[in-house]
Design a protein around this motif. Structure first.
Motif, PDB file in Angstrom:
ATOM      1  N   GLY A   1       0.869  -1.114  -0.061  1.00  0.00           N
ATOM      2  CA  GLY A   1      -0.059  -0.085  -0.195  1.00  0.00           C
ATOM      3  C   GLY A   1       0.864   1.248   0.001  1.00  0.00           C
ATOM      4  O   GLY A   1       0.456   2.331  -0.735  1.00  0.00           O
ATOM      5  N   LYS A   2       1.961   1.308   0.412  1.00  0.00           N
ATOM      6  CA  LYS A   2       2.593   2.553   0.675  1.00  0.00           C
ATOM      7  C   LYS A   2       3.671   2.929  -0.450  1.00  0.00           C
ATOM      8  O   LYS A   2       4.428   2.015  -0.526  1.00  0.00           O
ATOM      9  CB  LYS A   2       3.590   2.352   2.270  1.00  0.00           C
ATOM     10  CG  LYS A   2       4.114   3.619   2.864  1.00  0.00           C
ATOM     11  CD  LYS A   2       4.597   3.309   4.231  1.00  0.00           C
ATOM     12  CE  LYS A   2       5.270   4.539   4.704  1.00  0.00           C
ATOM     13  NZ  LYS A   2       6.547   4.669   4.497  1.00  0.00           N
ATOM     14  N   PRO A   3       3.454   4.044  -0.760  1.00  0.00           N
ATOM     15  CA  PRO A   3       4.417   4.341  -1.975  1.00  0.00           C
ATOM     16  C   PRO A   3       5.832   4.456  -1.465  1.00  0.00           C
ATOM     17  O   PRO A   3       6.063   5.001  -0.407  1.00  0.00           O
ATOM     18  CB  PRO A   3       3.798   5.848  -2.517  1.00  0.00           C
ATOM     19  CG  PRO A   3       2.470   5.779  -2.061  1.00  0.00           C
ATOM     20  CD  PRO A   3       2.368   5.090  -0.811  1.00  0.00           C
ATOM     21  N   LYS A   4       6.727   4.275  -2.411  1.00  0.00           N
ATOM     22  CA  LYS A   4       7.979   4.345  -1.917  1.00  0.00           C
ATOM     23  C   LYS A   4       8.563   5.575  -2.627  1.00  0.00           C
ATOM     24  O   LYS A   4       8.756   6.085  -3.659  1.00  0.00           O
ATOM     25  CB  LYS A   4       8.933   3.140  -2.678  1.00  0.00           C
ATOM     26  CG  LYS A   4       8.277   1.850  -2.556  1.00  0.00           C
ATOM     27  CD  LYS A   4       9.034   0.945  -3.354  1.00  0.00           C
ATOM     28  CE  LYS A   4       8.375   0.731  -4.592  1.00  0.00           C
ATOM     29  NZ  LYS A   4       8.329  -0.840  -5.119  1.00  0.00           N
ATOM     30  N   GLY A   5       9.671   6.337  -1.515  1.00  0.00           N
ATOM     31  CA  GLY A   5      10.223   7.421  -2.067  1.00  0.00           C
ATOM     32  C   GLY A   5      11.599   7.051  -2.525  1.00  0.00           C
ATOM     33  O   GLY A   5      12.429   6.824  -1.715  1.00  0.00           O
ATOM     34  N   VAL A   6      11.762   6.776  -3.719  1.00  0.00           N
ATOM     35  CA  VAL A   6      12.861   6.321  -4.606  1.00  0.00           C
ATOM     36  C   VAL A   6      13.976   7.363  -4.521  1.00  0.00           C
ATOM     37  O   VAL A   6      13.535   8.696  -4.843  1.00  0.00           O
ATOM     38  CB  VAL A   6      12.568   5.912  -6.062  1.00  0.00           C
ATOM     39  CG1 VAL A   6      13.710   5.589  -7.008  1.00  0.00           C
ATOM     40  CG2 VAL A   6      11.672   4.464  -5.916  1.00  0.00           C
ATOM     41  N   ALA A   7      15.136   7.302  -4.212  1.00  0.00           N
ATOM     42  CA  ALA A   7      16.314   8.243  -3.879  1.00  0.00           C
ATOM     43  C   ALA A   7      17.287   8.106  -5.148  1.00  0.00           C
ATOM     44  O   ALA A   7      17.745   6.936  -5.199  1.00  0.00           O
ATOM     45  CB  ALA A   7      16.997   7.998  -2.581  1.00  0.00           C
ATOM     46  N   HIS A   8      17.500   9.108  -5.765  1.00  0.00           N
ATOM     47  CA  HIS A   8      18.662   9.276  -6.857  1.00  0.00           C
ATOM     48  C   HIS A   8      19.561  10.231  -6.354  1.00  0.00           C
ATOM     49  O   HIS A   8      19.149  11.378  -5.732  1.00  0.00           O
ATOM     50  CB  HIS A   8      17.991   9.712  -8.235  1.00  0.00           C
ATOM     51  CG  HIS A   8      17.215   8.521  -8.863  1.00  0.00           C
ATOM     52  ND1 HIS A   8      17.733   7.416  -9.376  1.00  0.00           N
ATOM     53  CD2 HIS A   8      15.896   8.227  -9.140  1.00  0.00           C
ATOM     54  CE1 HIS A   8      17.116   6.702  -9.736  1.00  0.00           C
ATOM     55  NE2 HIS A   8      15.995   7.035  -9.882  1.00  0.00           N
ATOM     56  N   THR A   9      20.811   9.844  -6.696  1.00  0.00           N
ATOM     57  CA  THR A   9      22.261  10.499  -6.027  1.00  0.00           C
ATOM     58  C   THR A   9      22.634  11.438  -7.277  1.00  0.00           C
ATOM     59  O   THR A   9      21.921  11.630  -8.583  1.00  0.00           O
ATOM     60  CB  THR A   9      23.294   9.823  -5.840  1.00  0.00           C
ATOM     61  OG1 THR A   9      23.580   8.903  -6.480  1.00  0.00           O
ATOM     62  CG2 THR A   9      22.566   9.073  -4.519  1.00  0.00           C
ATOM     63  N   THR A  10      23.566  12.231  -7.358  1.00  0.00           N
ATOM     64  CA  THR A  10      23.852  13.377  -8.181  1.00  0.00           C
ATOM     65  C   THR A  10      24.749  12.780  -9.449  1.00  0.00           C
ATOM     66  O   THR A  10      24.023  13.206 -10.421  1.00  0.00           O
ATOM     67  CB  THR A  10      24.897  14.172  -7.440  1.00  0.00           C
ATOM     68  OG1 THR A  10      23.962  14.852  -6.168  1.00  0.00           O
ATOM     69  CG2 THR A  10      25.024  15.632  -8.192  1.00  0.00           C
TER      70      THR A  10
END
Ligand code: WTA
Length: 656
Positions: A276-285
């Protein structure tokens, strides 16, 4: 990971060789050249990426090591100890060398009311906005939510965050207050950047009002910056709200730039998964920027002077990578499209192509189907001779839509690049290169440089050779891959890396044909793809059950002519409630309210029961088949607690 792609029905092999006009001038003009570079990128990834990173990116401080990774713990690092800034690479370095070249063409909702922004103006505006953020206490590492229509300020906002090292968290402006609130809180955003209202297809979208509602329950938010789009009167709270334009006008058009580490987070972007919970996908620089720039250059064969248009919204990954970061890193001219494909009519795209002289045009199969349905007159009216390359993304493109795009829009002259990738991959992974790859309608064809796809069976074993089907996975890391999920690295590892150690698991099924071409067959998990928008069935179910009438809900996708997949919801009513059109309307509204209009179920099927195993697990396979009206292929139903339920559901489906 539940079902493998089933008995694939792929079209007879129809191959479109690259056009002579393209091969002569493209960056990669022959398959031999592609193969040589591809093989080198796989054989010697460190050498390949070292060279590319030096060539494509301006570094404040060079990196000391190309990569380091550990699949087991989800540690991936690229270009270690390097220092750079994405805004410098996308704006400043071009402002000083090609300052008067157009960076962004803003195509406003109303045709003809847009304007162009050159690199110098872009730099000034980004600096002003960055200063506004700084003077309100936003600093490196802080999170900023962006809930904006497709207006130049949205691009300024993203680039301003990158400039000062703040992490942006763009939330698509079609999400509800509740979804926005959850994304702000999960990321602990300090500020929100929004607009008074949005304008799409002539319709007003009350953005500030939605932000007000969301932010009431967001204790970390100190400021809401408001751009003006419509100028209509909106509620304004002076202690918290800041009008963006006057604040920017008070700032000087220069703002020092933060020297970021290669592995500092550039942005978070929430996407749906199978829970159910959306995922905060992290991208780097550094890795992300390099992947964005390189794929944009090669897949769209970007050449100086091109007018490149990707019509995705910045609220999705396609907007991040291919409206903003890729094209600007390459010093290109990119179109920011505020409207929809059918406004004022189904000729909008091609009117824009003619007016702006667009050379590359990138959209989704859903949009192609929606305009194709209206007939070719809307296309033929406009001159499309500027077009060189057509792109498709977001969902599998059916061969009929592909052919229409190729033949009608592109006059059988422009290669169609069907690009497969995901929010988590950062950029394009499998795609033709327009100057050399023979095309097959419906196939994303071959991997991009440095991308090592494999096909796995259900036990995680690699299926070698061609003419095989299975799960699509990626064998070695690539620079643009996501690094983690916000506040939940464990989930990152479990979802993508642990199912089968040594691979990144995509969640998609695929077939590799006799020529080694990849055909993506769609998700193998409980994620559906509606009009190119990724949605977790569990999210829609949670929204439905908040209505008191809904005792239990099961949501599946079913084939939909325009959207690719439609949303089909089975609902068991709470005792005392009766089925009615009004109630179905209320249930649909519940989903609109909790997630957003784009998640509204197409069909709601009220049922007294659901097919469950004796241990109580819902048999989704059967629900998918019934929703798709494939009654003959239900498979084994003898393990069901109550097999009679299936007959009832089929009878009901036939009435809908
Ligand atoms: C699907 C969008 C077939 C796929 C960039 C993937 C595609 C999901 C294609 C990611 C394509 C995307 N052919 N399927 N060319 N492109 N998909 O994260 O199921 O919004 O896993 O990223 O869209 O969606 P997302």
């Amino acid at each position: 990971m539940t079902q493998l792609p089933e008995g694939e029905s792929h079209p007879p092999h129809e191959v479109y060789p690259p056009s002579a006009a393209m091969t002569g001038r493209a960056h990669i003009g022959s398959m031999a050249e592609y193969r040589e570079l591809y093989e080198r990128s796989i054989r010697d990834p460190e050498g390949f990426w070292d060279e590319q990173a030096r060539k494509e990116i301006d570094w404040f401080h060079p990196f000391s090591k190309v990569r380091e990774f550990d699949w087991e713990w989800g540690q991936a690092q690229w270009f270690l100890n390097g220092r750079l800034n994405v805004c410098h690479n996308c704006v400043d370095r071009h402002a000083s060398t090609r300052g008067t070249q157009t960076a962004i063409i803003w195509e406003s909702d109303t045709p003809g009311e847009g304007r162009s922004i050159d690199y110098r103006e872009l730099q000034r505006e980004v600096c002003r906005l960055a200063n506004v953020l700084r003077h309100h206490g936003i600093k490196k590492g802080d999170r900023v939510a962006i809930y904006m229509p497709m207006i130049p300020e949205a691009a300024y906002a993203m680039l301003a965050c990158a400039r000062i090292g703040a992490v942006h968290n763009v939330v698509f402006a079609g999400f509800s207050a509740e979804s926005l609130r959850d994304r702000i809180n999960d990321a602990r955003c300090k500020a929100v950047i929004t607009a008074d209202e949005g304008l799409r297809g002539g319709k007003i979208i009350p953005l500030k009002r939605t932000v007000d509602e969301a932010v009431m329950a967001c204790p970390t938010v100190k400021f809401v910056f408001v751009a003006q789009r419509t100028g209509n009167k909106i509620p304004f709270y002076p202690q918290r709200d800041v009008w963006l334009r006057p604040a920017m006008d008070n700032e000087r058009p220069f703002c020092p730039i933060e020297h970021m580490d290669s592995e500092d987070t550039l942005f978070l972007l929430y996407t749906s998964g199978s829970t159910g919970k959306p995922k905060g996908v992290a991208h780097t620089t550094a890795g992300y920027l390099l992947h964005a720039a390189l794929t944009h250059r090669y897949v769209f064969d970007y050449q100086p002077g091109d007018i490149y248009a990707c019509v995705a919204d910045i609220g999705w990954i396609t907007g991040h990578t291919y409206v903003l970061y890729g094209p600007l890193c390459n010093g290109g001219t990119t179109v920011l499209f505020e409207s929809i494909p059918t406004f004022p009519d189904a000729g909008r795209y091609w009117d824009m192509v003619e007016r702006l002289g667009i050379t590359q045009f990138y959209t989704s199969p859903t949009a192609i189907r929606a305009v194709a349905r209206e007939g070719r007159t809307f296309v033929d009216t406009y001159d499309r001779s500027s077009l060189r390359i057509l792109g498709s993304v977001g969902e599998p493109i059916n061969p009929e839509a592909w052919r229409w795009y190729y033949e009608v829009v592109g006059e059988s002259r422009c290669p169609v690049v069907d690009t497969w990738w995901q929010t988590e991959t950062g950029g394009i992974m499998i795609s033709p290169l327009p100057g050399c790859t023979p095309l097959k309608p419906g196939s994303a064809t071959l991997p991009f440089f440095g991308v090592d796809p494999v096909v796995l069976d259900e036990t995680g074993k690699e299926i070698r050779g061609n003419g095989v089907s299975g799960l699509l996975a990626i064998r070695s890391p690539w620079p643009g891959m996501a690094r983690t999920i916000q506040s939940d690295h464990q989930r990152f590892v479990q979802t993508y890396l642990r199912p089968f150690l040594g691979y990144y698991i995509t969640g998609d099924g695929c077939r590799r044909d006799e020529d080694g071409y990849y055909w993506i067959t769609g998700r193998v998990d409980d994620v559906i793809n509606v009009s190119g928008h990724r949605m977790g069935t569990a999210e829609v179910e949670s929204a439905l059950v908040t209505h008191p009438a809904c005792a239990e809900a099961a949501v599946v996708g079913y084939p939909h002519d325009i959207k690719g997949q439609g949303i089909f919801a089975y609902v068991i009513l709470t005792a005392g409630w009766e089925e009615s059109q009004e109630l179905i309307g209320e249930l649909k509204n519940e989903v609109r309210h909790h997630i957003g209009p784009f998640a509204t179920p197409d069909i709601i099927c009220i049922t007294p029961g659901l097919p469950k195993t004796r241990s109580g697990k819902i048999m989704r396979r059967i629900l998918r088949k019934i929703a798709s009206e494939e009654y003959a292929e239900l498979g084994d139903i003898t393990t069901l607690a109550d097999p009679a339920v299936v007959e009832d559901l089929i009878a009901k489906r036939k009435t809908l």
